[in-house]
Scaffold this motif. Structure first.
Motif, PDB file in Angstrom:
ATOM      1  N   LEU A 351     -32.601 -45.793 -74.059  1.00 47.36           N
ATOM      2  CA  LEU A 351     -32.471 -45.583 -72.623  1.00 47.36           C
ATOM      3  C   LEU A 351     -32.240 -44.131 -72.224  1.00 47.36           C
ATOM      4  O   LEU A 351     -32.854 -43.661 -71.253  1.00 47.36           O
ATOM      5  CB  LEU A 351     -31.360 -46.482 -72.076  1.00 47.36           C
ATOM      6  N   PRO A 352     -31.386 -43.348 -72.899  1.00 43.19           N
ATOM      7  CA  PRO A 352     -31.201 -41.949 -72.471  1.00 43.19           C
ATOM      8  C   PRO A 352     -32.506 -41.148 -72.488  1.00 43.19           C
ATOM      9  O   PRO A 352     -32.736 -40.323 -71.596  1.00 43.19           O
ATOM     10  CB  PRO A 352     -30.190 -41.405 -73.497  1.00 43.19           C
ATOM     11  N   ARG A 353     -33.363 -41.392 -73.477  1.00 41.66           N
ATOM     12  CA  ARG A 353     -34.640 -40.676 -73.518  1.00 41.66           C
ATOM     13  C   ARG A 353     -35.517 -41.069 -72.343  1.00 41.66           C
ATOM     14  O   ARG A 353     -36.202 -40.243 -71.734  1.00 41.66           O
ATOM     15  CB  ARG A 353     -35.360 -40.980 -74.836  1.00 41.66           C
ATOM     16  N   LEU A 354     -35.532 -42.362 -72.015  1.00 40.57           N
ATOM     17  CA  LEU A 354     -36.338 -42.833 -70.893  1.00 40.57           C
ATOM     18  C   LEU A 354     -35.845 -42.227 -69.585  1.00 40.57           C
ATOM     19  O   LEU A 354     -36.653 -41.840 -68.725  1.00 40.57           O
ATOM     20  CB  LEU A 354     -36.275 -44.362 -70.817  1.00 40.57           C
ATOM     21  N   GLU A 355     -34.559 -42.130 -69.438  1.00 45.58           N
ATOM     22  CA  GLU A 355     -34.002 -41.578 -68.188  1.00 45.58           C
ATOM     23  C   GLU A 355     -34.324 -40.096 -68.047  1.00 45.58           C
ATOM     24  O   GLU A 355     -34.545 -39.610 -66.931  1.00 45.58           O
ATOM     25  CB  GLU A 355     -32.493 -41.825 -68.153  1.00 45.58           C
ATOM     26  N   ARG A 356     -34.398 -39.361 -69.167  1.00 44.33           N
ATOM     27  CA  ARG A 356     -34.794 -37.949 -69.098  1.00 44.33           C
ATOM     28  C   ARG A 356     -36.241 -37.828 -68.625  1.00 44.33           C
ATOM     29  O   ARG A 356     -36.574 -36.970 -67.810  1.00 44.33           O
ATOM     30  CB  ARG A 356     -34.615 -37.276 -70.460  1.00 44.33           C
ATOM     31  N   ALA A 357     -37.123 -38.696 -69.132  1.00 45.40           N
ATOM     32  CA  ALA A 357     -38.527 -38.670 -68.710  1.00 45.40           C
ATOM     33  C   ALA A 357     -38.654 -39.085 -67.247  1.00 45.40           C
ATOM     34  O   ALA A 357     -39.491 -38.560 -66.510  1.00 45.40           O
ATOM     35  CB  ALA A 357     -39.363 -39.592 -69.595  1.00 45.40           C
ATOM     36  N   ALA A 358     -37.805 -40.012 -66.814  1.00 44.32           N
ATOM     37  CA  ALA A 358     -37.816 -40.435 -65.412  1.00 44.32           C
ATOM     38  C   ALA A 358     -37.418 -39.270 -64.510  1.00 44.32           C
ATOM     39  O   ALA A 358     -37.969 -39.108 -63.412  1.00 44.32           O
ATOM     40  CB  ALA A 358     -36.880 -41.618 -65.222  1.00 44.32           C
ATOM     41  N   GLY A 361     -40.227 -37.209 -63.478  1.00 45.89           N
ATOM     42  CA  GLY A 361     -41.249 -37.853 -62.664  1.00 45.89           C
ATOM     43  C   GLY A 361     -42.345 -38.517 -63.467  1.00 45.89           C
ATOM     44  O   GLY A 361     -43.372 -38.901 -62.904  1.00 45.89           O
ATOM     45  N   LEU A 362     -42.126 -38.699 -64.772  1.00 44.90           N
ATOM     46  CA  LEU A 362     -43.152 -39.270 -65.643  1.00 44.90           C
ATOM     47  C   LEU A 362     -42.987 -40.768 -65.850  1.00 44.90           C
ATOM     48  O   LEU A 362     -43.925 -41.441 -66.278  1.00 44.90           O
ATOM     49  CB  LEU A 362     -43.134 -38.564 -67.002  1.00 44.90           C
ATOM     50  N   LEU A 363     -41.800 -41.279 -65.577  1.00 40.65           N
ATOM     51  CA  LEU A 363     -41.502 -42.703 -65.795  1.00 40.65           C
ATOM     52  C   LEU A 363     -40.754 -43.277 -64.600  1.00 40.65           C
ATOM     53  O   LEU A 363     -40.088 -42.556 -63.864  1.00 40.65           O
ATOM     54  CB  LEU A 363     -40.606 -42.888 -67.034  1.00 40.65           C
ATOM     55  N   ARG A 364     -40.891 -44.599 -64.445  1.00 39.51           N
ATOM     56  CA  ARG A 364     -40.001 -45.359 -63.573  1.00 39.51           C
ATOM     57  C   ARG A 364     -39.198 -46.291 -64.476  1.00 39.51           C
ATOM     58  O   ARG A 364     -39.773 -47.005 -65.309  1.00 39.51           O
ATOM     59  CB  ARG A 364     -40.795 -46.186 -62.569  1.00 39.51           C
ATOM     60  N   VAL A 365     -37.888 -46.279 -64.326  1.00 39.85           N
ATOM     61  CA  VAL A 365     -37.003 -47.089 -65.165  1.00 39.85           C
ATOM     62  C   VAL A 365     -36.136 -47.944 -64.260  1.00 39.85           C
ATOM     63  O   VAL A 365     -35.384 -47.424 -63.425  1.00 39.85           O
ATOM     64  CB  VAL A 365     -36.117 -46.202 -66.069  1.00 39.85           C
ATOM     65  N   LEU A 383     -45.836 -36.964 -71.699  1.00 40.69           N
ATOM     66  CA  LEU A 383     -44.789 -37.992 -71.558  1.00 40.69           C
ATOM     67  C   LEU A 383     -44.254 -38.399 -72.922  1.00 40.69           C
ATOM     68  O   LEU A 383     -43.042 -38.462 -73.132  1.00 40.69           O
ATOM     69  CB  LEU A 383     -45.343 -39.195 -70.808  1.00 40.69           C
ATOM     70  N   LEU A 384     -45.151 -38.657 -73.853  1.00 42.77           N
ATOM     71  CA  LEU A 384     -44.719 -39.085 -75.190  1.00 42.77           C
ATOM     72  C   LEU A 384     -43.935 -37.974 -75.892  1.00 42.77           C
ATOM     73  O   LEU A 384     -42.948 -38.264 -76.591  1.00 42.77           O
ATOM     74  CB  LEU A 384     -45.935 -39.492 -76.018  1.00 42.77           C
ATOM     75  N   GLU A 385     -44.358 -36.715 -75.707  1.00 41.01           N
ATOM     76  CA  GLU A 385     -43.619 -35.609 -76.302  1.00 41.01           C
ATOM     77  C   GLU A 385     -42.188 -35.563 -75.761  1.00 41.01           C
ATOM     78  O   GLU A 385     -41.248 -35.259 -76.495  1.00 41.01           O
ATOM     79  CB  GLU A 385     -44.342 -34.294 -76.010  1.00 41.01           C
ATOM     80  N   SER A 386     -42.047 -35.867 -74.468  1.00 43.30           N
ATOM     81  CA  SER A 386     -40.709 -35.832 -73.877  1.00 43.30           C
ATOM     82  C   SER A 386     -39.817 -36.940 -74.414  1.00 43.30           C
ATOM     83  O   SER A 386     -38.598 -36.881 -74.293  1.00 43.30           O
ATOM     84  CB  SER A 386     -40.810 -35.935 -72.342  1.00 43.30           C
TER      85      SER A 386
END
Length: 388
Positions: A351-358, A361-365, A383-386
């Protein structure tokens, strides 16, 4: 690790490594046919390969198979009788679900006028219920530039016949072709809609290493124009009632490709045939397989029970990225529960990685779903690199 282990759905991929002529953009494991094909020997080898896999992993024989995909190369070079024999052999060894999706890829150049309809009906009677046609374009000049062996009229006829015979039909289209204009790309999209098919795949031509186009690059449209082509074609499909459920895939209601969706949701697939890849889950982890790619090597090695060149367990540290690089291609993304089921890992650690990408502006979580934004899908590699 997550506390429970869940077996994902199981698919079977069967690779046919021969084609009439290698396309200059193709980086798949395909080899130009020299003389008659060893059809009977190859079908026997596929089934022997399966027997060897079942001897090592007997539990596969008890799992329900949701889809079978015959790809290549050019599977439509094989006779309907050999395709029927192969599917009968699969049914004798595996538990194919009652509504299993069974796809065969076909090149319109192998479906000349005098045999097209007859051959399709024979495939249908053998159990194929979904046909995927490599159309690429409906313009003769663009097909010639791609090195395709069919012309526009053969593509139209194959699409008409397929839509009449099969309940589910996919047409593969490409854009950003040598010399292509925006008007031609849009005309291809509109023409594809004329046949009443259930699925469309739409890819931008890319120059891959070790291809003829990589050695002698063609003059392609500017990248901005290619992006405009892709957006315009997508708009045409969407206005016609198709939904974009994956970066390059569009489907009418109920027409999504179950086999490819299983890939993108990190399901399991047993890959059989020269150069086939597979991914299988076990309580002890996820294993990736790779078969020998040269047809003659594959045929020889199957006799000794050694068709798989590599059996590699995926490291636990690599599982999150392997899951994400597939699931984030889907428009509706994935649920936290699916991530835990397919990787055996705790979602809370991701989850912390997903929230950084969000935050970029690259993800919606949300608590129930994770998906890439339009910006994230456009720049999926970033996005994947992030998330690494």
């Amino acid at each position: 690790m997550a506390e429970r282990f869940f077996l994902p759905p199981l698919s079977v991929y069967l690779h046919f490594p021969w084609c009439i002529q290698k396309c200059p953009y193709c980086d798949f494991n395909s080899h130009e046919a020299r003389g008659s094909l060893p059809e009977a020997a190859y079908v026997a080898a596929l089934l022997a390969d399966l027997d060897a896999e079942l001897a090592c992993h007997a539990e596969l024989g008890a799992r329900s198979v949701i889809s079978v995909f015959m790809g290549g190369g050019t599977p439509s070079l094989f006779s309907a009788e050999k395709i029927a024999r192969l599917l009968a052999g699969l049914r004798a060894r595996l538990l194919l679900s009652e509504d299993a999706e069974i796809t065969l890829e076909a090149n319109p150049g192998t479906l000349r006028e005098e045999i097209s309809e007859k051959k399709m009906w024979e495939w249908r009677e053998a159990g194929v219920n979904r046909l995927s046609l490599g159309i690429q374009s409906f313009h003769d000049a663009r097909l010639a530039a791609l090195g395709r062996i069919h012309d526009a009229e053969e593509g139209r006829r194959a699409a008409r016949d397929a839509a009449r015979i099969f309940p589910r039909v996919n047409l593969d289209l490409m854009y950003g072709l040598p010399g292509e204009t925006l008007e031609e790309a849009c005309a291809d999209a509109r023409r594809a809609l004329e046949f009443g098919v259930t699925h469309l795949s739409c890819y931008q031509l890319s120059i891959e290493p070790h291809t003829a186009f990589a050695a002698v690059p063609p003059d392609l449209p500017e990248e901005d124009l290619c992006a405009e082509m892709g957006e315009a074609m997508s708009g045409i499909f969407l206005r016609a009632g198709f939904a974009r459920y994956e970066i390059s895939a569009f489907a009418r209601e109920g027409g999504q490709c179950r086999h490819n969706r299983n890939y993108w949701e990190f399901g399991d697939y047993l890959g059989l045939g020269a150069g086939a890849h597979g991914k299988l889950s076990f309580p002890r982890g996820v294993m990736r397989q790779e078969r020998f790619s040269r047809p003659e090597t594959y045929l020889r090695r199957v006799k000794f029970g050694g068709a798989a060149r590599k059996n590699v367990r995926v490291a636990e540290a690599d599982l999150p990225l392997e899951f994400l690089m597939n699931a984030l291609r889907l428009s509706d993304g994935f649920s936290p529960a699916l991530y835990a089921e397919r990787t055996g890992l705790l979602y809370s650690a991701l989850l912390p990685r997903l929230e950084r990408a969000a935050a970029l502006g690259l993800l919606r979580v949300t608590p129930d779903r994770v998906w890439a934004t339009e910006l994230g899908r456009r720049f999926l590699n970033r996005l994947l690199e992030s998330l690494m």
